[in-house]
Design a protein around this motif. Sequence first.
Motif, PDB file in Angstrom:
ATOM      1  N   ALA A 108       0.835  -1.207   0.000  1.00 18.63           N
ATOM      2  CA  ALA A 108       0.000   0.000   0.000  1.00 18.63           C
ATOM      3  C   ALA A 108       0.870   1.258   0.000  1.00 18.63           C
ATOM      4  O   ALA A 108       0.575   2.229  -0.711  1.00 18.63           O
ATOM      5  N   LEU A 109       1.948   1.243   0.774  1.00 18.05           N
ATOM      6  CA  LEU A 109       2.862   2.386   0.772  1.00 18.05           C
ATOM      7  C   LEU A 109       3.487   2.586  -0.604  1.00 18.05           C
ATOM      8  O   LEU A 109       3.583   3.719  -1.090  1.00 18.05           O
ATOM      9  N   ASN A 110       3.908   1.506  -1.242  1.00 17.04           N
ATOM     10  CA  ASN A 110       4.501   1.603  -2.581  1.00 17.04           C
ATOM     11  C   ASN A 110       3.514   2.164  -3.603  1.00 17.04           C
ATOM     12  O   ASN A 110       3.881   2.987  -4.440  1.00 17.04           O
ATOM     13  N   ARG A 111       2.240   1.725  -3.534  1.00 20.56           N
ATOM     14  CA  ARG A 111       1.218   2.266  -4.437  1.00 20.56           C
ATOM     15  C   ARG A 111       1.049   3.759  -4.229  1.00 20.56           C
ATOM     16  O   ARG A 111       0.945   4.532  -5.184  1.00 20.56           O
ATOM     17  N   LEU A 112       1.010   4.156  -2.965  1.00 21.16           N
ATOM     18  CA  LEU A 112       0.816   5.577  -2.654  1.00 21.16           C
ATOM     19  C   LEU A 112       2.020   6.405  -3.102  1.00 21.16           C
ATOM     20  O   LEU A 112       1.854   7.513  -3.625  1.00 21.16           O
ATOM     21  N   VAL A 113       3.220   5.879  -2.942  1.00 17.08           N
ATOM     22  CA  VAL A 113       4.412   6.587  -3.414  1.00 17.08           C
ATOM     23  C   VAL A 113       4.357   6.752  -4.921  1.00 17.08           C
ATOM     24  O   VAL A 113       4.662   7.822  -5.460  1.00 17.08           O
ATOM     25  N   GLN A 114       3.944   5.710  -5.624  1.00 17.42           N
ATOM     26  CA  GLN A 114       3.837   5.794  -7.086  1.00 17.42           C
ATOM     27  C   GLN A 114       2.790   6.816  -7.514  1.00 17.42           C
ATOM     28  O   GLN A 114       2.957   7.502  -8.524  1.00 17.42           O
ATOM     29  N   GLN A 115       1.715   6.930  -6.752  1.00 18.93           N
ATOM     30  CA  GLN A 115       0.651   7.873  -7.108  1.00 18.93           C
ATOM     31  C   GLN A 115       1.009   9.308  -6.784  1.00 18.93           C
ATOM     32  O   GLN A 115       0.754  10.209  -7.578  1.00 18.93           O
ATOM     33  N   SER A 116       1.570   9.531  -5.592  1.00 17.63           N
ATOM     34  CA  SER A 116       1.774  10.922  -5.181  1.00 17.63           C
ATOM     35  C   SER A 116       3.224  11.286  -4.904  1.00 17.63           C
ATOM     36  O   SER A 116       3.578  12.460  -4.957  1.00 17.63           O
ATOM     37  N   GLY A 117       4.050  10.313  -4.570  1.00 20.57           N
ATOM     38  CA  GLY A 117       5.451  10.585  -4.265  1.00 20.57           C
ATOM     39  C   GLY A 117       5.696  11.139  -2.880  1.00 20.57           C
ATOM     40  O   GLY A 117       6.810  11.137  -2.391  1.00 20.57           O
ATOM     41  N   ASP A 118       4.659  11.611  -2.201  1.00 16.67           N
ATOM     42  CA  ASP A 118       4.810  12.229  -0.889  1.00 16.67           C
ATOM     43  C   ASP A 118       3.940  11.499   0.124  1.00 16.67           C
ATOM     44  O   ASP A 118       2.709  11.501   0.009  1.00 16.67           O
ATOM     45  N   LEU A 119       4.576  10.900   1.103  1.00 16.37           N
ATOM     46  CA  LEU A 119       3.837  10.151   2.123  1.00 16.37           C
ATOM     47  C   LEU A 119       3.686  10.919   3.434  1.00 16.37           C
ATOM     48  O   LEU A 119       3.151  10.377   4.393  1.00 16.37           O
ATOM     49  N   GLU A 158      -2.185  -2.833  12.380  1.00 16.89           N
ATOM     50  CA  GLU A 158      -1.943  -3.082  10.960  1.00 16.89           C
ATOM     51  C   GLU A 158      -3.210  -2.847  10.149  1.00 16.89           C
ATOM     52  O   GLU A 158      -3.158  -2.254   9.066  1.00 16.89           O
ATOM     53  N   ASP A 159      -4.349  -3.278  10.686  1.00 17.23           N
ATOM     54  CA  ASP A 159      -5.621  -3.058   9.991  1.00 17.23           C
ATOM     55  C   ASP A 159      -5.919  -1.568   9.843  1.00 17.23           C
ATOM     56  O   ASP A 159      -6.340  -1.108   8.778  1.00 17.23           O
ATOM     57  N   VAL A 160      -5.700  -0.808  10.911  1.00 16.66           N
ATOM     58  CA  VAL A 160      -5.969   0.635  10.865  1.00 16.66           C
ATOM     59  C   VAL A 160      -5.004   1.324   9.898  1.00 16.66           C
ATOM     60  O   VAL A 160      -5.412   2.197   9.119  1.00 16.66           O
ATOM     61  N   VAL A 161      -3.723   0.948   9.930  1.00 24.92           N
ATOM     62  CA  VAL A 161      -2.748   1.533   9.009  1.00 24.92           C
ATOM     63  C   VAL A 161      -3.159   1.261   7.566  1.00 24.92           C
ATOM     64  O   VAL A 161      -3.131   2.161   6.722  1.00 24.92           O
ATOM     65  N   LEU A 162      -3.570   0.029   7.280  1.00 19.47           N
ATOM     66  CA  LEU A 162      -4.031  -0.297   5.922  1.00 19.47           C
ATOM     67  C   LEU A 162      -5.260   0.515   5.536  1.00 19.47           C
ATOM     68  O   LEU A 162      -5.384   0.973   4.396  1.00 19.47           O
ATOM     69  N   GLU A 163      -6.160   0.730   6.476  1.00 19.21           N
ATOM     70  CA  GLU A 163      -7.360   1.532   6.220  1.00 19.21           C
ATOM     71  C   GLU A 163      -6.983   2.980   5.904  1.00 19.21           C
ATOM     72  O   GLU A 163      -7.512   3.577   4.960  1.00 19.21           O
ATOM     73  N   ILE A 164      -6.065   3.546   6.680  1.00 25.42           N
ATOM     74  CA  ILE A 164      -5.617   4.920   6.436  1.00 25.42           C
ATOM     75  C   ILE A 164      -4.987   5.013   5.050  1.00 25.42           C
ATOM     76  O   ILE A 164      -5.303   5.923   4.271  1.00 25.42           O
ATOM     77  N   LEU A 165      -4.097   4.081   4.729  1.00 21.32           N
ATOM     78  CA  LEU A 165      -3.435   4.101   3.422  1.00 21.32           C
ATOM     79  C   LEU A 165      -4.435   3.907   2.288  1.00 21.32           C
ATOM     80  O   LEU A 165      -4.340   4.577   1.251  1.00 21.32           O
ATOM     81  N   SER A 166      -5.405   3.011   2.483  1.00 26.20           N
ATOM     82  CA  SER A 166      -6.423   2.779   1.458  1.00 26.20           C
ATOM     83  C   SER A 166      -7.226   4.037   1.178  1.00 26.20           C
ATOM     84  O   SER A 166      -7.567   4.336   0.020  1.00 26.20           O
ATOM     85  N   ASP A 167      -7.551   4.785   2.237  1.00 22.39           N
ATOM     86  CA  ASP A 167      -8.284   6.046   2.062  1.00 22.39           C
ATOM     87  C   ASP A 167      -7.478   7.028   1.223  1.00 22.39           C
ATOM     88  O   ASP A 167      -8.020   7.700   0.351  1.00 22.39           O
TER      89      ASP A 167
END
Length: 149
Positions: free
Chosen positions: A16-27, A135-144
């Motif tokens: 999920a972090l890798n997808r977000l980095v690819q989309q926005s570059g800024d975490l 881990e579930d909450v972190v995944l939920e935050i990243l998914s949002d």
Amino acid sequence: MAAAKIHVDNTQVLEALNRLVQQSGDLSEPLQEIGEYLVESTKQRFATKTAPDGTAWKGNSPVTIDRKGRDDALIGETTQLADAIFPNVSGNTLEIGSTRQYAAMQQFGGRRSDFAHLWGDIPARPFLGLSDEDEDVVLEILSDYIANE
């Protein structure tokens, strides 16, 4: 801050972090939100006296009880350590930690033979790390964040 590193290797979170980095570059924004959540989750461990894996912390030893004259709060259980937990976001890195010198002793424990100032061995009472719920909450935050990019 003295550093003791705990590396989280959760495939779903990393993907999920890798997808977000690819989309926005800024975490920084999602990492700050995750950090704030994890600080509260970590503080809760002091109230429940449990490690991230759900195991209960060991209670005070007879030596500690005898030395104090009572069986009161566990060392490090007071709000002094819990209130000194903070997130630090730097670039695409999130750290959760404390500036308290005894935080590592709480997390990893210590033997009197290694630390002459102790009156007995200190069992590890881990408070840093991710529980399954974390881990579930972190995944939920990243998914949002992924859904909103």
